[in-house]
Design a protein around this motif. Structure first.
Motif, PDB file in Angstrom:
ATOM      1  N   HIS A   1      -8.935   4.623  -6.069  1.00 15.11           N
ATOM      2  CA  HIS A   1      -9.283   4.400  -7.472  1.00 15.11           C
ATOM      3  C   HIS A   1      -8.810   5.572  -8.308  1.00 15.11           C
ATOM      4  CE1 HIS A   1     -11.712   3.861 -11.095  1.00 15.11           C
ATOM      5  NE2 HIS A   1     -11.935   2.619 -10.709  1.00 15.11           N
ATOM      6  N   GLU A   2      -8.210   5.265  -9.445  1.00 13.84           N
ATOM      7  CA  GLU A   2      -7.719   6.330 -10.312  1.00 13.84           C
ATOM      8  C   GLU A   2      -8.885   7.196 -10.780  1.00 13.84           C
ATOM      9  OE1 GLU A   2      -5.340   4.737 -13.433  1.00 13.84           O
ATOM     10  OE2 GLU A   2      -3.764   4.058 -12.067  1.00 13.84           O
ATOM     11  N   GLY A   3      -8.777   8.479 -10.508  1.00 17.93           N
ATOM     12  CA  GLY A   3      -9.846   9.409 -10.849  1.00 17.93           C
ATOM     13  C   GLY A   3     -10.767   9.705  -9.679  1.00 17.93           C
ATOM     14  N   HIS A   4     -10.607   8.988  -8.556  1.00 15.17           N
ATOM     15  CA  HIS A   4     -11.411   9.234  -7.364  1.00 15.17           C
ATOM     16  C   HIS A   4     -10.561   9.963  -6.335  1.00 15.17           C
ATOM     17  CE1 HIS A   4     -14.371   5.706  -8.281  1.00 15.17           C
ATOM     18  NE2 HIS A   4     -14.048   6.386  -9.357  1.00 15.17           N
ATOM     19  N   ASP A   5     -11.210  10.559  -5.338  1.00 15.51           N
ATOM     20  CA  ASP A   5     -10.459  11.270  -4.312  1.00 15.51           C
ATOM     21  C   ASP A   5     -10.678  10.704  -2.915  1.00 15.51           C
ATOM     22  OD1 ASP A   5     -13.056  12.022  -3.876  1.00 15.51           O
ATOM     23  OD2 ASP A   5     -12.740  14.167  -4.234  1.00 15.51           O
ATOM     24  N   GLN A   6     -11.468   9.588  -2.802  1.00 13.60           N
ATOM     25  CA  GLN A   6     -11.734   8.996  -1.504  1.00 13.60           C
ATOM     26  C   GLN A   6     -11.132   7.595  -1.426  1.00 13.60           C
ATOM     27  OE1 GLN A   6     -13.208  10.331   1.230  1.00 13.60           O
ATOM     28  NE2 GLN A   6     -13.309  12.276   0.106  1.00 13.60           N
ATOM     29  N   PRO A   7     -10.303   7.309  -0.408  1.00 13.17           N
ATOM     30  CA  PRO A   7      -9.765   5.958  -0.242  1.00 13.17           C
ATOM     31  C   PRO A   7     -10.886   4.950  -0.029  1.00 13.17           C
ATOM     32  CG  PRO A   7      -8.570   7.531   1.121  1.00 13.17           C
ATOM     33  CD  PRO A   7      -9.786   8.237   0.608  1.00 13.17           C
ATOM     34  N   GLN A   8     -10.625   3.706  -0.409  1.00 11.87           N
ATOM     35  CA  GLN A   8     -11.641   2.656  -0.337  1.00 11.87           C
ATOM     36  C   GLN A   8     -11.057   1.410   0.306  1.00 11.87           C
ATOM     37  OE1 GLN A   8     -15.055   2.652  -1.286  1.00 11.87           O
ATOM     38  NE2 GLN A   8     -14.740   0.868   0.037  1.00 11.87           N
ATOM     39  N   ASP A   9     -11.804   0.819   1.251  1.00 16.23           N
ATOM     40  CA  ASP A   9     -11.397  -0.443   1.863  1.00 16.23           C
ATOM     41  C   ASP A   9     -11.665  -1.596   0.910  1.00 16.23           C
ATOM     42  OD1 ASP A   9     -10.639   0.798   4.200  1.00 16.23           O
ATOM     43  OD2 ASP A   9     -12.578   0.494   5.180  1.00 16.23           O
ATOM     44  N   ALA A  10     -10.808  -2.614   0.973  1.00 12.94           N
ATOM     45  CA  ALA A  10     -10.978  -3.805   0.139  1.00 12.94           C
ATOM     46  C   ALA A  10     -10.387  -5.002   0.862  1.00 12.94           C
ATOM     47  CB  ALA A  10     -10.298  -3.622  -1.219  1.00 12.94           C
ATOM     48  N   ILE A  11     -10.844  -6.194   0.489  1.00 13.92           N
ATOM     49  CA  ILE A  11     -10.311  -7.416   1.069  1.00 13.92           C
ATOM     50  C   ILE A  11     -10.211  -8.482  -0.014  1.00 13.92           C
ATOM     51  CG2 ILE A  11     -12.576  -8.345   1.782  1.00 13.92           C
ATOM     52  CD1 ILE A  11     -11.058  -9.352   4.352  1.00 13.92           C
ATOM     53  N   LEU A  12      -9.150  -9.277   0.061  1.00 10.88           N
ATOM     54  CA  LEU A  12      -8.929 -10.394  -0.847  1.00 10.88           C
ATOM     55  C   LEU A  12      -8.662 -11.626   0.007  1.00 10.88           C
ATOM     56  CD1 LEU A  12      -6.535 -10.318  -3.961  1.00 10.88           C
ATOM     57  CD2 LEU A  12      -7.076 -12.378  -2.686  1.00 10.88           C
ATOM     58  N   PHE A  13      -9.524 -12.618  -0.098  1.00 10.43           N
ATOM     59  CA  PHE A  13      -9.395 -13.824   0.725  1.00 10.43           C
ATOM     60  C   PHE A  13      -8.400 -14.801   0.097  1.00 10.43           C
ATOM     61  CE2 PHE A  13     -13.693 -12.330   1.915  1.00 10.43           C
ATOM     62  CZ  PHE A  13     -13.483 -12.196   3.287  1.00 10.43           C
ATOM     63  N   ASN A  14      -7.725 -15.554   0.974  1.00 11.16           N
ATOM     64  CA  ASN A  14      -6.784 -16.608   0.560  1.00 11.16           C
ATOM     65  C   ASN A  14      -5.704 -16.064  -0.374  1.00 11.16           C
ATOM     66  OD1 ASN A  14      -8.151 -18.796   1.948  1.00 11.16           O
ATOM     67  ND2 ASN A  14      -9.756 -18.619   0.394  1.00 11.16           N
ATOM     68  N   PHE A  15      -5.093 -14.977   0.039  1.00 10.80           N
ATOM     69  CA  PHE A  15      -4.009 -14.360  -0.725  1.00 10.80           C
ATOM     70  C   PHE A  15      -2.741 -15.204  -0.575  1.00 10.80           C
ATOM     71  CE2 PHE A  15      -0.622 -11.075  -1.140  1.00 10.80           C
ATOM     72  CZ  PHE A  15      -0.914 -10.676  -2.435  1.00 10.80           C
ATOM     73  N   ASP A  16      -1.943 -15.309  -1.652  1.00  8.79           N
ATOM     74  CA  ASP A  16      -0.774 -16.186  -1.591  1.00  8.79           C
ATOM     75  C   ASP A  16       0.467 -15.574  -2.252  1.00  8.79           C
ATOM     76  OD1 ASP A  16      -1.524 -16.292  -4.207  1.00  8.79           O
ATOM     77  OD2 ASP A  16      -1.848 -18.462  -4.292  1.00  8.79           O
ATOM     78  N   GLN A  17       0.511 -14.253  -2.331  1.00  2.90           N
ATOM     79  CA  GLN A  17       1.662 -13.602  -2.958  1.00  2.90           C
ATOM     80  C   GLN A  17       2.331 -12.606  -2.001  1.00  2.90           C
ATOM     81  OE1 GLN A  17       0.687 -12.114  -6.951  1.00  2.90           O
ATOM     82  NE2 GLN A  17      -1.060 -13.527  -7.020  1.00  2.90           N
ATOM     83  N   TRP A  18       2.478 -13.011  -0.765  1.00 10.53           N
ATOM     84  CA  TRP A  18       2.970 -12.107   0.267  1.00 10.53           C
ATOM     85  C   TRP A  18       4.394 -11.631  -0.005  1.00 10.53           C
ATOM     86  CZ3 TRP A  18      -0.753 -10.406   3.272  1.00 10.53           C
ATOM     87  CH2 TRP A  18      -1.879 -11.213   3.480  1.00 10.53           C
ATOM     88  N   GLU A  19       5.237 -12.502  -0.578  1.00  6.13           N
ATOM     89  CA  GLU A  19       6.648 -12.153  -0.746  1.00  6.13           C
ATOM     90  C   GLU A  19       6.836 -10.924  -1.632  1.00  6.13           C
ATOM     91  OE1 GLU A  19       5.316 -15.026  -1.372  1.00  6.13           O
ATOM     92  OE2 GLU A  19       6.113 -16.452   0.098  1.00  6.13           O
ATOM     93  N   ALA A  20       6.027 -10.794  -2.657  1.00  7.14           N
ATOM     94  CA  ALA A  20       6.192  -9.699  -3.620  1.00  7.14           C
ATOM     95  C   ALA A  20       5.348  -8.476  -3.285  1.00  7.14           C
ATOM     96  CB  ALA A  20       5.842 -10.198  -5.023  1.00  7.14           C
ATOM     97  N   LEU A  21       4.578  -8.545  -2.223  1.00  9.78           N
ATOM     98  CA  LEU A  21       3.602  -7.490  -1.952  1.00  9.78           C
ATOM     99  C   LEU A  21       4.265  -6.144  -1.660  1.00  9.78           C
ATOM    100  CD1 LEU A  21       0.599  -6.913  -1.669  1.00  9.78           C
ATOM    101  CD2 LEU A  21       0.743  -7.582   0.729  1.00  9.78           C
ATOM    102  N   HIS A  22       5.434  -6.159  -1.035  1.00  9.42           N
ATOM    103  CA  HIS A  22       6.061  -4.892  -0.637  1.00  9.42           C
ATOM    104  C   HIS A  22       6.482  -4.042  -1.843  1.00  9.42           C
ATOM    105  CE1 HIS A  22       9.580  -7.434  -1.399  1.00  9.42           C
ATOM    106  NE2 HIS A  22      10.261  -6.312  -1.547  1.00  9.42           N
ATOM    107  N   ARG A  23       6.585  -4.658  -3.033  1.00  8.54           N
ATOM    108  CA  ARG A  23       6.989  -3.921  -4.226  1.00  8.54           C
ATOM    109  C   ARG A  23       5.800  -3.364  -5.017  1.00  8.54           C
ATOM    110  NH1 ARG A  23      10.132  -8.659  -4.804  1.00  8.54           N
ATOM    111  NH2 ARG A  23       8.795  -9.328  -6.539  1.00  8.54           N
ATOM    112  N   VAL A  24       4.599  -3.741  -4.631  1.00  8.61           N
ATOM    113  CA  VAL A  24       3.412  -3.387  -5.415  1.00  8.61           C
ATOM    114  C   VAL A  24       2.951  -1.966  -5.098  1.00  8.61           C
ATOM    115  CG1 VAL A  24       1.003  -3.975  -5.881  1.00  8.61           C
ATOM    116  CG2 VAL A  24       2.690  -5.794  -5.553  1.00  8.61           C
ATOM    117  N   ARG A  25       2.705  -1.197  -6.147  1.00  4.20           N
ATOM    118  CA  ARG A  25       2.193   0.170  -5.988  1.00  4.20           C
ATOM    119  C   ARG A  25       0.820   0.345  -6.644  1.00  4.20           C
ATOM    120  NH1 ARG A  25       5.306  -0.337  -2.827  1.00  4.20           N
ATOM    121  NH2 ARG A  25       7.249   0.777  -2.372  1.00  4.20           N
ATOM    122  N   ARG A  26       0.638  -0.290  -7.788  1.00  2.00           N
ATOM    123  CA  ARG A  26      -0.624  -0.183  -8.510  1.00  2.00           C
ATOM    124  C   ARG A  26      -1.160  -1.580  -8.794  1.00  2.00           C
ATOM    125  NH1 ARG A  26      -0.169   1.378 -13.521  1.00  2.00           N
ATOM    126  NH2 ARG A  26      -2.221   2.377 -13.741  1.00  2.00           N
TER     127      ARG A  26
END
Length: 454
Positions: free
Chosen positions: A400-425
């Motif tokens: 999270h911007e402004g935080h210093d600890q990584p955080q786990d997250a999950i998104l169910f039924n994701f459907d944008q796998w093709e473009a995922l490798h380009r995502v940074r933010r």
């Protein structure tokens, strides 16, 4: 239903969660010598069936204040009053019936029916969950939760919605709802386990069918874009190969993608087509179908439902006319370009508020559900890592911007796998969630919506 009931020679036929539109059915029951009591919560049509009694909070003149009571709740109240009247009339055995023992089923039925989880519905679900967490639930529900990997002691309304209900519904969608009923009525753990495992297998099969149908439906939506006409304000999709038991789920998925009312249809019996629709805020689906029927008499064989979900049946040859008529009604009410998805957030969280303690506190403040949503937060995150889990679930490590600890997250039924490798933010709308695994509890973000930035 009347033909099946006739084999038992009943004097009285009682419906649960249906019947308010069954004018001909009630007439047939009377002709067969049966009296009829209808308990239902669906919106009535212009003509009420000639039943001997109707219990429905939505019929004209009913002063019952909680109009969104689920069908199972209506029947629970009927049984409560019946017990009291029988006791008053001297039948002492009725006083020994503990209706609280059935609150586990009332909770499951209320959540599964997707009614607003407020007022009395919230009270009923809260009471049912409390009993289940204390171990007072029937063997069939315990077995279903076990095959789904859910912990009874920390049970929530989300577990009922996403673990129990889909497995029970899978039987009715693909084979026979009797399998689900038999599981709920199982007298012991062994028989309950067998039924639960069978339902779990059916649910896996249902997911495969749903995924195939969803892929085809999304391709059909893309074709509407490509043919130059664009998406109509109300979308109707049909394919000869689709399974009528899964059309409601697919309609819900497509509605989430296109942000407008969607009706998905599949072949039925005797030359009929069956449809299931899901709607968006500001568009009352059952009333829209009524408007279609008014403008085009005889177009629909039957229909019914609520503001956000409805079902219908029509002759196969009426399909194209219905598609155009439904789009016209939607256009009249929503305009040529319906409003897009609007996500309402409760705001950003400070670093110190993004904690396991707050996730547990929100969990305990439930039950959450339709009409009573769990708090939803938003914020910008750096996507540090990601991987695929299960069939289509996205597991992420975020900062999270402004935080210093990584955080786990999950998104169910994701459907944008093709473009995922380009995502940074990513800009996320999320809920605080408690991830329980091997006796440990950890905070994770349950992502509901995301907007990617490369």
């Amino acid at each position: 239903m009347v033909a099946q009931a006739r084999a038992f020679s009943p004097h009285l036929l009682v419906t649960v969660d249906n019947g308010i539109s069954s004018v001909e059915g009630v007439e047939a029951a009377h002709e067969a010598g049966m009296r009829v009591v209808i308990t239902d919560h669906h919106l009535p049509g212009a003509t009420l069936p000639p039943a001997d009694a109707i219990v429905n909070p939505n019929v004209p003149g009913c002063d019952f204040p909680w109009k969104c009571t689920a069908g199972v709740g209506v029947m629970f109240y009927v049984l409560s009053v019946l017990r009291r009247v029988l006791v008053e009339r001297g039948w002492s055995q009725a006083g020994q019936v503990k209706l609280a023992d059935w609150l586990d089923l009332v909770a499951v039925g209320t959540v599964a029916d997707l009614v607003p989880l407020k007022y009395n519905n919230r009270i009923l679900v809260s009471a049912g969950l409390a009993r289940m967490r204390a171990g007072r639930l029937r063997p069939g529900l315990r077995a279903l939760l076990k095959v789904a990997g859910r912990d009874v002691a920390s049970l929530s309304s989300q577990d009922l919605a996403f673990a129990v209900a889909p497995r029970l519904n899978a039987a009715g969608r693909l084979e026979n709802m009797a399998q689900g009923v038999e599981c709920l009525l199982a007298p012991d753990a062994a028989s309950a386990r067998a039924h639960a495992e069978s339902l779990d297998a059916l649910n896996r099969q249902r997911r495969e069918i749903e995924q195939d149908m969803r892929d085809q439906a999304e391709a059909a939506v893309r074709n509407l874009h490509l043919n130059g006409r664009g998406l109509p304000s109300g979308v109707c999709l049909f394919d000869e190969s689709w399974h009528e038991g899964v059309i409601g789920i697919v309609a819900s998925r497509i509605k989430e993608r296109v942000h407008r009312p969607v009706v998905v249809l599949a072949p039925g019996e005797n030359g009929l087509v069956k449809g299931s629709g899901r709607s968006v805020s500001g568009f009352h689906l059952r009333d829209a179908l009524d408007e279609v029927a008014t403008r085009h008499p005889g177009l629909l064989t039957k229909f019914g439902g609520h503001a956000m979900a409805a079902g219908l049946t029509l002759p196969r040859e009426n399909l194209e006319t219905f598609s155009q008529a439904f789009a016209a009604v939607a256009r009249d009410k929503l305009g040529d370009v319906p409003p897009g998805l609007v996500v309402e957030s409760d705001g950003e969280l400070r670093a110190e508020d993004m904690s396991l303690a707050n996730a547990v506190a929100l969990e305990e403040a439930g039950p959450w559900g339709q009409g009573f949503p769990e708090p939803l937060f938003d914020g910008w995150f750096e996507l540090l890592a990601h991987r695929r889990v299960g069939q289509n679930h996205l597991k992420m490590t975020l900062l999270h911007e402004g935080h210093d600890q990584p955080q786990d997250a999950i998104l169910f039924n994701f459907d944008q796998w093709e473009a995922l490798h380009r995502v940074r933010r990513v800009h996320l709308a999320y809920q605080l969630d408690v991830n329980r695994y091997q006796g440990r509890m950890r905070l994770q973000l349950l992502v509901r919506h995301w907007l990617a930035h490369e």
